[in-house]
Design a protein around this motif. Structure first.
Motif, short mmCIF file in Angstrom:
data_model
loop_
_atom_site.label_atom_id
_atom_site.label_comp_id
_atom_site.label_asym_id
_atom_site.label_seq_id
_atom_site.Cartn_x
_atom_site.Cartn_y
_atom_site.Cartn_z
N PRO A 189 0.81 -1.22 0.00
CA PRO A 189 0.00 0.00 0.00
C PRO A 189 0.84 1.27 0.00
N LYS A 193 -1.64 12.66 12.93
CA LYS A 193 -2.47 12.05 11.88
C LYS A 193 -3.95 12.06 12.26
N PHE A 195 -7.84 12.79 12.65
CA PHE A 195 -8.91 13.39 11.85
C PHE A 195 -10.26 13.11 12.49
N GLU A 196 -10.30 12.18 13.45
CA GLU A 196 -11.59 11.67 13.93
C GLU A 196 -12.45 12.74 14.61
N PHE A 235 -13.63 15.42 12.27
CA PHE A 235 -14.57 14.77 11.34
C PHE A 235 -15.96 14.72 11.95
N LYS A 254 -16.46 18.78 11.03
CA LYS A 254 -16.24 18.47 9.61
C LYS A 254 -15.21 19.41 8.99
N GLY A 263 -4.92 15.24 8.27
CA GLY A 263 -5.55 13.92 8.22
C GLY A 263 -6.97 14.00 7.67
N ILE A 280 -7.02 14.77 3.96
CA ILE A 280 -6.75 13.58 3.14
C ILE A 280 -8.01 12.72 3.04
N LEU A 296 -10.01 12.03 -0.38
CA LEU A 296 -10.12 10.64 -0.80
C LEU A 296 -11.58 10.23 -0.98
N PHE A 297 -12.39 10.42 0.06
CA PHE A 297 -13.71 9.79 0.07
C PHE A 297 -14.85 10.74 -0.30
N PHE A 311 -7.77 10.50 -5.78
CA PHE A 311 -6.82 9.57 -5.17
C PHE A 311 -5.38 10.02 -5.35
N SER A 317 -0.70 12.25 1.53
CA SER A 317 -0.34 11.21 2.50
C SER A 317 1.17 11.03 2.58
N LEU A 340 2.61 13.90 4.47
CA LEU A 340 2.30 13.76 5.90
C LEU A 340 3.20 12.70 6.54
#
Lengths: 289, 280
Positions: A25, A223, A225-226, A229, A233, A244, A247, A251-252, A257, A264, A267
């Motif tokens: 990955p 890192k 982001f939680e 988020f 937001k 984080g 990214i 991404l989502f 990508f 990423s 970072l």
């Protein structure tokens, strides 16, 4: 086959797993960072375009700045609060264990739940904090906590601190337990008062606990982001958009990508550099003492 | 002779200091009490009186959350995944740690560097390639897939953990077994493995915390709601817009309760284990 070789073979299952789930990955992330991939379908190699974009747009610098501020608030506040609680509890054996356990409880909860509960506490309408301010006659201080840019970043970071202060405190308490009692007794006999003992004996001898706490909280929050988020937001106006979270959104939400991979990679390099420098500096400081 | 005022003052000061620290710890826990108290109240009551105690201890919020979250099912999913990941990660991790604990060669150092790199890698960096691999080999939305992914995620920690634990095991034990003609694997199986109980117990706590609370991996790798972990159920039930207190608070309590109960029972082992893991 020699015994040595046979034993070395024991590492193979782990290496295969790491290769599939980390190294490949990572390789893919580096490869995609040179493309304009948008997830599915074809893509083209675009050279350093994504990196140039990151280096030339203020948006990305701002996000790194937010992350830096977040890390700084967390590392400073969490270390100080954990140290304060640990110093107090070290001197109070009767309540040490129950307080250590109580402070540790939030670390057992997930970011999602902590984020939800605090979002509601800080919500401007039926939230607990504004109601509490009304109750104690400080209604004038009521505000839209997470709707004010600077305040939002500080508060989200402080929620993180709230979650992990007990963790930091427990590590400091373990550090206190490692200080030989003779040293403290000798200091008492020499007439050193509480503050003097703390500054001249305990603080220097806690150096390894400082290293562990500072490194854990730095790498953990770089890192993160939680909480942003769930709680903001990234808003208001990007004030809590950590790298984080940026990214994850690239991404989502945007499915870019290629760009997300480049972010990423940057970072990860920053995390590794910071970890390396911190490790060096903090260990040197330990050796000096 | 009556004691001097200073001698009387000292124990009182001590008491006051204890009370102050207890009060501060109590304040730190307020959000947890708030979460529990609010979970029983109706949304309209909270809007009218944000800080009031529950008007009635009705369980209707809980009944609703329990059912809509498929709570029991998600608890069983989390437990099963935790168990499988603990077994896998402790076996693969301990196996890899065995040679690493006894050698300091170039190979060992290389492997340690790789492990450190993996430990520093954020999970959202690796998640998309993993998603693509899983899609290709049909592991998306399967228990096996999420178990493999979590095992890999916990593996670097597990290897470091067992390596430092095994360094404390006397070398003579292995040498005696080797003299008796044990192969390296049977030495590992019969001498080392039985000693790893305490380390594995601590490791399983880390695994449990991660499986229970992580939501990046399950959010992407699981789409079938019958396979959701607890945190996935909470997230899908509460959502991320217009938080409804009647859903948010009972779901939060239900989501945290199992770990909090476990924590209160085993608090000494858990705190010691986690701090020891961090300090090493």
């Amino acid at each position: 086959m020699s015994r040595q070789l046979q034993r070395t073979a024991f590492v193979l299952p782990a290496l295969v797993m790491l290769a599939v789930f980390f190294l490949y990955p990572l390789f893919e992330a580096v490869r995609l960072s040179f493309t304009d991939s948008s997830g599915l379908g074809d893509y083209q190699y675009v050279g350093f375009d994504n990196y140039i974009r990151i280096l030339t747009r203020s948006r990305y610098y701002e996000s790194f700045g937010v992350t830096l501020a977040f890390v700084a608030i967390v590392v400073v506040c969490q270390t100080l609060m954990g140290l304060a609680f640990a110093t107090a509890l070290h001197a109070m054996p009767a309540i040490r264990n129950i307080c250590r356990t109580a402070l540790f409880m939030p670390a057992m909860m997930s970011f999602i739940i902590v984020g939800y509960v605090w979002s509601f506490i800080l919500s401007p309408f039926s939230g607990g904090l504004n109601a509490l301010l009304d109750l104690v006659g400080l209604g004038a201080l009521k505000t839209e906590w997470l709707g004010t840019p600077t305040l939002a970043l500080v508060l989200v970071a402080l929620v993180h601190v709230w979650m992990f202060t007990g963790y930091t405190c427990a590590i400091f308490l373990a550090g206190f337990a490692n200080i030989p009692p003779e040293i403290e007794e000798a200091a008492v006999l020499d007439g050193a008062g509480g503050w003097k003992r703390f500054l001249l004996i305990q603080l220097p001898l806690l150096a390894p606990s400082f290293t562990v706490n500072i490194m854990l909280s730095t790498i953990g929050t770089m890192k993160t982001f939680e909480l942003p988020f769930i709680m903001t937001k990234g808003g208001p106006d990007g004030a809590t958009q950590t790298i984080g979270l940026l990214i994850v959104q690239t991404l989502f939400t945007d499915y870019r990508f290629g760009l997300a991979s480049a972010l990423s990679v940057v970072l990860l390099l920053v995390v590794l550099a910071v970890a390396f420098v911190q490790n060096r500096v903090l260990r040197q400081r330990e050796d000096l003492i | 002779m009556s004691p001097s005022p200073a001698a009387l003052l000292r124990p009182m000061l001590r008491l006051a200091k204890h009370a102050l620290v207890l009060a501060l710890v109590g304040i730190m826990l307020l959000p947890v009490f708030y979460m529990v108290l609010m979970s029983f109240r109706h949304g309209q009551d909270i809007v009218n009186h944000p800080l009031a105690l529950p008007e009635h201890w009705s369980l209707s919020n809980y009944a609703n959350a329990y059912e809509k979250m498929s709570y029991l099912r998600s608890i069983l999913n989390s437990l099963g995944i935790t168990l499988a990941v603990t077994l896998a990660v402790s076996f693969v991790g301990a196996l890899a740690a065995y040679p690493l604990a006894r050698s300091t060669g170039v190979l060992t150092q290389t492997i340690v560097s790789i492990l450190s790199l993996c430990l520093a890698t954020p999970s959202f960096v690796t998640i998309t390639p993993i998603y693509t691999i899983f899609a290709r080999i049909g592991l998306l939305d399967s228990y096996l897939g999420i178990i493999l992914a979590f095992t890999a995620l916990n593996l670097p920690l597990s290897v470091f953990f067992y390596t430092s634990f095994m360094r404390a095991i006397p070398k003579e034990l292995e040498e005696a077994a080797e003299l008796d003609g044990c192969s390296p694997f049977s030495t590992f199986r019969h001498i080392i493995l039985p000693l790893l109980g305490p380390a594995t117990a601590t490791l399983s706590l880390f695994v449990m915390l991660m499986v229970w609370n992580d939501f990046v991996y399950p959010l992407l790798l699981l789409t079938d709601s019958s396979k959701y972990t607890v945190m996935m159920s909470v997230y899908h039930f509460v959502g991320n817009h217009n938080l409804n207190p009647e859903e948010l608070f009972p779901a939060s309590v239900l989501g945290s309760l199992p770990l909090l109960i476990l924590f209160l029972i085993f608090q000494r082992q858990i705190v010691n284990g986690i701090t020891a893991g961090a300090v090493k």
